[in-house]
Design a protein around this motif. Structure first.
Motif, PDB file in Angstrom:
ATOM      1  N   CYS A  28      53.035   7.261  90.121  1.00  0.00           N
ATOM      2  CA  CYS A  28      52.438   6.262  89.224  1.00  0.00           C
ATOM      3  C   CYS A  28      51.506   6.201  88.278  1.00  0.00           C
ATOM      4  CB  CYS A  28      51.770   5.565  90.090  1.00  0.00           C
ATOM      5  SG  CYS A  28      52.723   3.236  90.592  1.00  0.00           S
TER       6      CYS A  28
ATOM      7  N   ILE B 212      48.989   6.428  84.762  1.00  0.00           N
ATOM      8  CA  ILE B 212      48.255   6.259  83.358  1.00  0.00           C
ATOM      9  C   ILE B 212      49.169   6.422  82.510  1.00  0.00           C
ATOM     10  CG2 ILE B 212      46.795   6.983  82.806  1.00  0.00           C
ATOM     11  CD1 ILE B 212      45.599   4.545  82.065  1.00  0.00           C
TER      12      ILE B 212
ATOM     13  N   ARG C 109      49.156   8.614  79.619  1.00  0.00           N
ATOM     14  CA  ARG C 109      48.715   8.780  78.485  1.00  0.00           C
ATOM     15  C   ARG C 109      49.736   9.331  77.281  1.00  0.00           C
ATOM     16  NH1 ARG C 109      45.743  12.769  82.164  1.00  0.00           N
ATOM     17  NH2 ARG C 109      44.445  11.256  83.725  1.00  0.00           N
TER      18      ARG C 109
ATOM     19  N   CYS D 260      54.696  -1.839  94.084  1.00  0.00           N
ATOM     20  CA  CYS D 260      53.977  -1.496  93.508  1.00  0.00           C
ATOM     21  C   CYS D 260      53.575  -3.387  94.057  1.00  0.00           C
ATOM     22  CB  CYS D 260      52.853  -1.514  92.124  1.00  0.00           C
ATOM     23  SG  CYS D 260      53.002   0.063  91.642  1.00  0.00           S
TER      24      CYS D 260
ATOM     25  N   LYS E  91      50.433  -2.950  97.381  1.00  0.00           N
ATOM     26  CA  LYS E  91      49.132  -1.675  96.944  1.00  0.00           C
ATOM     27  C   LYS E  91      47.774  -2.293  98.636  1.00  0.00           C
ATOM     28  CE  LYS E  91      51.299   1.335  94.390  1.00  0.00           C
ATOM     29  NZ  LYS E  91      52.068   2.138  94.474  1.00  0.00           N
TER      30      LYS E  91
ATOM     31  N   SER F 222      49.065  11.935  86.191  1.00  0.00           N
ATOM     32  CA  SER F 222      47.595  11.617  87.106  1.00  0.00           C
ATOM     33  C   SER F 222      46.848  12.135  87.458  1.00  0.00           C
ATOM     34  CB  SER F 222      48.506  11.526  88.727  1.00  0.00           C
ATOM     35  OG  SER F 222      50.374  10.560  88.042  1.00  0.00           O
TER      36      SER F 222
ATOM     37  N   LEU G   1      45.540  11.938  91.584  1.00  0.00           N
ATOM     38  CA  LEU G   1      46.240  10.453  91.936  1.00  0.00           C
ATOM     39  C   LEU G   1      47.921  10.272  92.449  1.00  0.00           C
ATOM     40  CD1 LEU G   1      43.539   8.821  89.390  1.00  0.00           C
ATOM     41  CD2 LEU G   1      43.431   8.742  91.823  1.00  0.00           C
TER      42      LEU G   1
ATOM     43  N   LEU H 142      49.357   5.164  92.936  1.00  0.00           N
ATOM     44  CA  LEU H 142      48.019   4.378  92.223  1.00  0.00           C
ATOM     45  C   LEU H 142      48.167   2.844  91.743  1.00  0.00           C
ATOM     46  CD1 LEU H 142      46.316   6.103  93.162  1.00  0.00           C
ATOM     47  CD2 LEU H 142      44.509   5.626  91.821  1.00  0.00           C
ATOM     48  N   ASP H 143      48.478   2.010  91.975  1.00  0.00           N
ATOM     49  CA  ASP H 143      48.855   0.468  90.956  1.00  0.00           C
ATOM     50  C   ASP H 143      48.504   0.483  89.328  1.00  0.00           C
ATOM     51  OD1 ASP H 143      48.546  -1.763  89.204  1.00  0.00           O
ATOM     52  OD2 ASP H 143      48.118  -2.583  91.962  1.00  0.00           O
ATOM     53  N   PRO H 144      48.993   1.005  88.640  1.00  0.00           N
ATOM     54  CA  PRO H 144      48.782   0.996  87.218  1.00  0.00           C
ATOM     55  C   PRO H 144      47.590   0.461  86.836  1.00  0.00           C
ATOM     56  CG  PRO H 144      51.553   1.101  87.417  1.00  0.00           C
ATOM     57  CD  PRO H 144      50.519   0.289  88.760  1.00  0.00           C
ATOM     58  N   SER H 145      47.533  -1.035  87.012  1.00  0.00           N
ATOM     59  CA  SER H 145      46.202  -1.774  86.714  1.00  0.00           C
ATOM     60  C   SER H 145      45.292  -0.939  87.102  1.00  0.00           C
ATOM     61  CB  SER H 145      46.503  -3.265  86.705  1.00  0.00           C
ATOM     62  OG  SER H 145      47.472  -3.212  87.489  1.00  0.00           O
ATOM     63  N   VAL H 146      45.372  -1.163  88.308  1.00  0.00           N
ATOM     64  CA  VAL H 146      43.792  -0.291  88.756  1.00  0.00           C
ATOM     65  C   VAL H 146      43.609   1.237  88.411  1.00  0.00           C
ATOM     66  CG1 VAL H 146      43.050   1.357  91.397  1.00  0.00           C
ATOM     67  CG2 VAL H 146      44.456  -1.197  91.033  1.00  0.00           C
ATOM     68  N   LEU H 147      44.680   1.725  87.682  1.00  0.00           N
ATOM     69  CA  LEU H 147      44.540   3.121  87.542  1.00  0.00           C
ATOM     70  C   LEU H 147      44.023   2.522  85.313  1.00  0.00           C
ATOM     71  CD1 LEU H 147      47.693   5.844  87.647  1.00  0.00           C
ATOM     72  CD2 LEU H 147      45.263   5.845  88.178  1.00  0.00           C
ATOM     73  N   LYS H 148      44.255   2.103  84.957  1.00  0.00           N
ATOM     74  CA  LYS H 148      43.865   1.562  83.744  1.00  0.00           C
ATOM     75  C   LYS H 148      41.736   1.739  83.801  1.00  0.00           C
ATOM     76  CE  LYS H 148      44.264  -0.255  79.267  1.00  0.00           C
ATOM     77  NZ  LYS H 148      42.510   0.955  78.977  1.00  0.00           N
ATOM     78  N   LEU H 149      42.050   0.761  85.123  1.00  0.00           N
ATOM     79  CA  LEU H 149      40.906   0.505  84.713  1.00  0.00           C
ATOM     80  C   LEU H 149      39.625   1.442  85.298  1.00  0.00           C
ATOM     81  CD1 LEU H 149      40.492  -2.826  86.502  1.00  0.00           C
ATOM     82  CD2 LEU H 149      40.199  -2.132  84.505  1.00  0.00           C
TER      83      LEU H 149
ATOM     84  N   ASP I 131      40.232   4.800  84.756  1.00  0.00           N
ATOM     85  CA  ASP I 131      40.605   5.368  83.430  1.00  0.00           C
ATOM     86  C   ASP I 131      39.126   4.629  81.974  1.00  0.00           C
ATOM     87  OD1 ASP I 131      41.311   5.798  80.149  1.00  0.00           O
ATOM     88  OD2 ASP I 131      42.361   7.286  82.047  1.00  0.00           O
ATOM     89  N   ASN I 132      39.062   3.306  82.112  1.00  0.00           N
ATOM     90  CA  ASN I 132      37.463   2.864  82.078  1.00  0.00           C
ATOM     91  C   ASN I 132      36.650   3.761  82.395  1.00  0.00           C
ATOM     92  OD1 ASN I 132      39.295   1.684  80.243  1.00  0.00           O
ATOM     93  ND2 ASN I 132      38.661  -1.091  81.316  1.00  0.00           N
TER      94      ASN I 132
END
Lengths: 516, 477
Positions: free
Chosen positions: A14, A16, A18, A36, A39, B134, B310, B313-320, B322-323
């Motif tokens: 998984c 993000i 970029r 997912c 999790k 990742s 990583l 990981l849950d993609p929404s968690v990854l987004k955070l 990143d923030n």
């Protein structure tokens, strides 16, 4: 993905997305979506405070800018050939050259065999030797003490004394850090406590540099916003501080007051009177002062001068200088050096309770130490070539040129933006940014709402798509309700800046026309 | 004025380490030596950190030459530096914004460096794919570990979040966990079996959380610090099954992966072992693995560069995530370039290769020799024993401190092994760290010292240590 070890079909990780040329395929995303479901770490189970963290300077508009850069590289046709990243205060990225002397010393520190080389001036070698002598094993690759290399802290203290007309500074009160950001977050971490109505309240300006709002969100501190006065060059009004504090006392325990001077994004340089007023207010209300002074050399406007909070504090006499608690921050990322990539910085703490200071020292030890090259660079910033040294004239020439260019660009920017109907721009007195007010037609505001965007984000996105210029919408910094701004850096080289200003002017007129 | 009761309580919960007392005294002694005060030794031997340069190991010439070229590109205009050095510096500078190491990079790191890191990981892991998206480069591995813990730990949670941590363990991580408002759940490694991990002990640690906290993550160090064990594949599989079963996030600290010595010992990454276990585990176990440019042969601790990869990981968690990471801008760029040099060293045929080979071989040979010498010398002394150091850069020998010494330590308000270290420092000028800082079974005592030193330093260290230890044991017999 066959061919992995043992013939096992290994699923992709998984990740993000970029947009740097490595997008995942559709079915990979679908697979990731399915796996997912159950999790351990999800939006619900994670630290809820982190969910509220945002940092506009590197936020969604920048992600779109990076995407567009990729598209350009892939040959997609656009009305522009490059994206101009005027969103971030990064001088070198915009073509500013490093200070020769600094880089010479750092090269000598990196590879000490060069000390035999006669191409390097003696004053550079002298400083390199001093730094290396202070490093473990004579290497910048060894850890330093977590508070920072002692002789560098001593030099920082001496620099502060010189800058502040002789007011004493103790190396024990100096903490070197990984950029000023590290020190700011560390102090906030230390000072935020309590529950419910007793939760620590931290005062910060609107507009502000969004590291502060991000850190406060992460720490679940209460943010107490005080508005700078746009009509008066973004000046700080103590009455406004009082108003904000009084209101905040109902739901939190205000204990900290943050001020950025020279300001980011607003560029205002506070008058001495204003600084005295703030100090008086801090004393009356028992507030810990955090003075972010990373732009202290970036002062351009006539009649404006940088006054360090510490200097003013001590010149107000012992009633204040022995009671008001303060931390002031500086960095190697801005001013005339612009060495963001080194992550060098320091803070000086004043009048801190010794037990509290011990806790601070304990807290900084957890991150081991700040990057040693950044510490070395800081050493050079506080200990630059002196008039009797060989590198002096080149150093002064370079330093003066950078600051003069910035001053010129500040003036040019203010002038140009003020000539555009619908854009008003306060003088860029200092720092590296302009934060003009843009008036948006109601139709544009409505369109933005339709698309689920804040109006100035809508504006900036459109500017990015049409002109390839990346700015940060004012909403990322905070602004008075109903007003809109953007933050643009004044860092591109003068000729390029002229073009950028022209394009923004043209865009604004077009935009106003389109949504009239 | 801000007073203690207004300070963040989790910061107050962080332990005040005894080591700071030792450091202060060591600095005093350094001053005294400088001023010519007579002592039984002329120089301190500081082996308290996993810091090879501090102990006298030289930086790698190729690395430092390239960095010098990147810092001061005028150097690239002459033949002062070898051609492959100049080419590499040129290439690296082209990956930096504005061609300068003084500009910021993207939050996760320089694009090219991330790509190289993912290629390195894939190579290392026998082809298990790694994706640049990742990976996050950070100012040292501890920084990203602390920030990931920050995401994992809800400071307002009741019961508190618990993190399983090995005992003994790197104390910085334990401090971070406490500082974030979470609980530490130690699982004891088995010293008699070379500090091996027993799954039953993981279970015991997990169960000990009942009524105290809610376990959420498991932190493991492989190769170990301070314990010098290297996990077998079987052991790693047990850990993976355990975290899956107990729904724990796995934090794998692998910064010593280059330091592996045993004859039949091999470092395997958790990512690789996980991937090779196949689905469903390979697709579900959430993992963060950490590496660094601070350790290994390059040993550039002061440049502060590490990375985290990583997995799942849950993609929404990854987004955070990143923030969160973006608020700190980026890792030091010089360090990021060093990472590139670490994973892409000179190759045979390159002009810099012969010297590079010579330097790295020297360090490797010395390390293996040091490991052997420590084992032999320490185990030959009564009241002293040391497990084989299979990996990592530390020895963690057990000191059988006599009851009289334990009593004396109590009288002066110190842990027994701190007392031992204080005496060791005073009498021999050797600065080591007491085992009490790292977590150890009750009633046992240890000291930790770095074994990544030049040969003559290790010989001198062992000489002083032997003399001291024998004397100490006699004095308190």
């Amino acid at each position: 993905l066959a061919g992995a070890t043992g013939g096992v079909a290994v699923r992709p990780v998984c990740g993000i997305q970029r947009d740097n040329g490595t997008k995942m395929s559709q079915d990979q995303q679908a697979v990731n979506g399915v796996s997912c479901v159950s999790k351990v770490l999800t939006l619900d189970t994670m630290n809820p405070n982190v969910r509220r963290v945002e940092y506009a300077v590197r936020g969604p508009i920048v992600q779109r800018a990076v995407q567009i850069e990729r598209e350009l590289r892939e040959g997609v046709k656009k009305p522009f050939t490059e994206v101009i990243k005027a969103n971030i205060g990064d001088a070198h990225a915009m073509g500013q050259k490093p200070i020769t002397f600094f880089r010479q010393v750092l090269a000598l520190c990196s590879y000490p065999d060069l000390l035999e080389d006669n191409k390097f001036p003696e004053d550079a070698k002298k400083r390199a030797r001093r730094i290396l002598d202070a490093c473990g094993g004579h290497s910048i690759g060894a850890y330093s003490a977590s508070q920072g290399i002692e002789c560098i802290r001593q030099d920082v203290a001496r620099y502060i004394e010189r800058r502040d007309g002789g007011i004493p500074s103790s190396p024990d009160n100096i903490y070197l850090s990984t950029g000023a950001s590290d020190a700011i977050v560390t102090i906030l971490k230390l000072l935020v406590c309590g529950e419910g109505r007793d939760r620590t309240g931290v005062m910060i300006s609107i507009p502000q540099y969004p590291l502060y709002s991000a850190a406060l969100a992460d720490l679940a501190a209460v943010q107490i916003s005080y508005y700078l006065d746009e009509e008066n060059c973004w000046s700080l009004n103590v009455e406004e501080l009082r108003r904000a504090l009084k209101e905040a006392k109902q739901y939190c325990k205000p204990r900290v007051l943050c001020i950025i001077n020279p300001g980011n994004p607003t560029g205002q340089v506070q008058s001495r009177q204003c600084i005295e007023d703030v100090i008086r207010f801090a004393k009356e209300e028992h507030l810990f002062l955090m003075a972010d002074e990373v732009y202290q050399d970036n002062v351009y406007a006539d009649g404006c001068k940088f006054h360090s909070f510490k200097k003013v504090l001590f010149e107000m006499g012992p009633e204040f200088s022995s009671t008001v608690e303060m931390a002031s921050f500086h960095s190697t990322s801005k001013c005339y050096m612009g060495e963001c990539g080194f992550r060098g910085g320091y803070m000086e703490v004043i009048n801190m309770d010794p037990q509290v200071k011990a806790q601070l020292t304990k807290l900084v030890s957890v991150r081991l130490c700040p990057p040693v090259p950044g510490q070395a660079l800081l050493e050079l910033v506080v200990n630059p070539p002196q008039p009797d040294e060989p590198s002096y004239s080149t150093f002064m020439k370079e330093r003066t040129a950078v600051l003069a260019a910035l001053g010129e660009k500040a003036r040019l920017t203010e002038e140009t933006f003020n000539s555009v109907p619908g854009i008003t721009c306060n003088p860029v007195q200092g720092a590296m940014y302009t934060f003009p007010c843009i008036s948006l037609p109601q139709k544009a505001i409505d369109k933005a709402k339709e698309e689920g965007l804040i109006p100035d984000m809508f504006y900036c996105m459109k500017l990015l798509e049409e002109e390839g210029i990346c700015l940060v919408p004012g909403s990322g910094f905070g602004q008075k309700e109903g007003t809109f701004h953007f933050r643009m850096t004044i860092l591109p080289p003068t000729e390029k800046l002229k073009v950028v200003l022209q394009k923004i002017r043209d865009f604004h007129l077009r935009f106003t026309q389109e949504f009239s | 004025m801000y007073v203690m009761h207004e300070i963040c309580s989790s910061v107050k919960n962080m332990k005040q380490l005894d080591f700071s007392v030792l450091v202060r005294r060591a600095n005093q002694i350094k001053e005294e030596l400088k001023q010519g005060v007579k002592k039984p030794y002329r120089e301190l031997i500081d082996v308290s950190w996993g810091d090879p340069h501090r102990t006298g190991v030289k930086p790698l010439s190729f690395v430092r030459q390239v960095l010098a070229g990147c810092l001061y590109p005028q150097l690239l205009e002459s033949n002062r530096l070898k051609v492959d050095v100049r080419q590499r510096a040129q290439r690296l500078l082209e990956t930096c914004a504005g061609g300068s190491v003084g500009s910021y990079s993207d939050t996760a790191g320089l694009t090219q460096t991330l790509k190289k890191v993912s290629e390195f990981i894939t190579r290392r892991d026998g082809g298990v794919p790694s994706h640049p998206d990742s990976i996050y480069i950070s100012p040292g591995s501890q920084w990203s570990l602390t920030n990931i813990l920050n995401i994992l730990v809800n400071p307002e949670a009741s019961p508190k979040t618990g993190v399983l941590v090995p005992a003994p363990s790197h104390c910085v991580t334990t401090q971070s966990i406490l500082g974030l408002g979470a609980e530490v759940l130690p699982y004891y490694l088995t010293e008699e079996q070379g500090w091996a991990l027993q799954v039953e002990e993981l279970q015991r640690a997990f169960d000990s959380a009942k009524g105290v906290c809610k376990p959420f993550a498991l932190y493991i160090i492989n190769p170990g610090n301070p314990a010098g064990g290297v996990q077998s594949r079987k052991s790693m599989q047990e850990v993976i099954k355990f975290v899956s079963e107990k729904k724990l996030f796995l934090l794998a600290d692998e910064v010593y992966q280059e330091c592996v010595y045993g004859e039949n010992v091999e470092f395997l990454s958790y990512k690789r072992v996980l991937a090779e276990m196949g689905p469903p585990l390979s697709e579900t176990v959430e993992l963060a693995s950490f590496h660094s440019a601070s350790k290994g042969l390059i040993g550039e601790c002061g440049l502060r560069t590490g990375y985290v990869e990583l997995v799942n990981l849950d993609p929404s968690v990854l987004k955070l995530l990143d923030n969160l990471f973006s608020t700190n801008s980026c890792a030091p760029v010089l360090g990021q370039l060093t990472l590139d040099l670490m994973i892409n060293p000179p190759q045979p045929g390159d002009p810099s290769y012969p010297l590079f080979y010579e330097e790295t071989q020297r360090i490797r040979t010395t390390l293996i020799q040091n490991v052997r010498q420590v084992f032999e010398v320490v185990n030959s002394l009564p009241g002293f024993s040391c497990q084989p150091v299979e990996g990592g850069v530390f020895a963690f020998p057990r000191v059988y401190i006599p009851p009289k010494a334990i009593q004396k330590a109590k009288e002066v308000g110190m842990e027994p092994d701190t007392f031992y270290c204080v005496r060791l420092l005073e009498e021999t000028g050797v600065l080591a760290r007491p085992g009490s800082e790292f977590g150890q079974k009750d009633g046992t005592h240890h000291i930790r010292f770095c074994i990544m030193t030049p040969q003559h330093i290790m010989e001198e260290l062992l000489r002083r240590l032997s003399i001291f230890h024998t004397k100490f044991m006699k004095e308190f017999s």
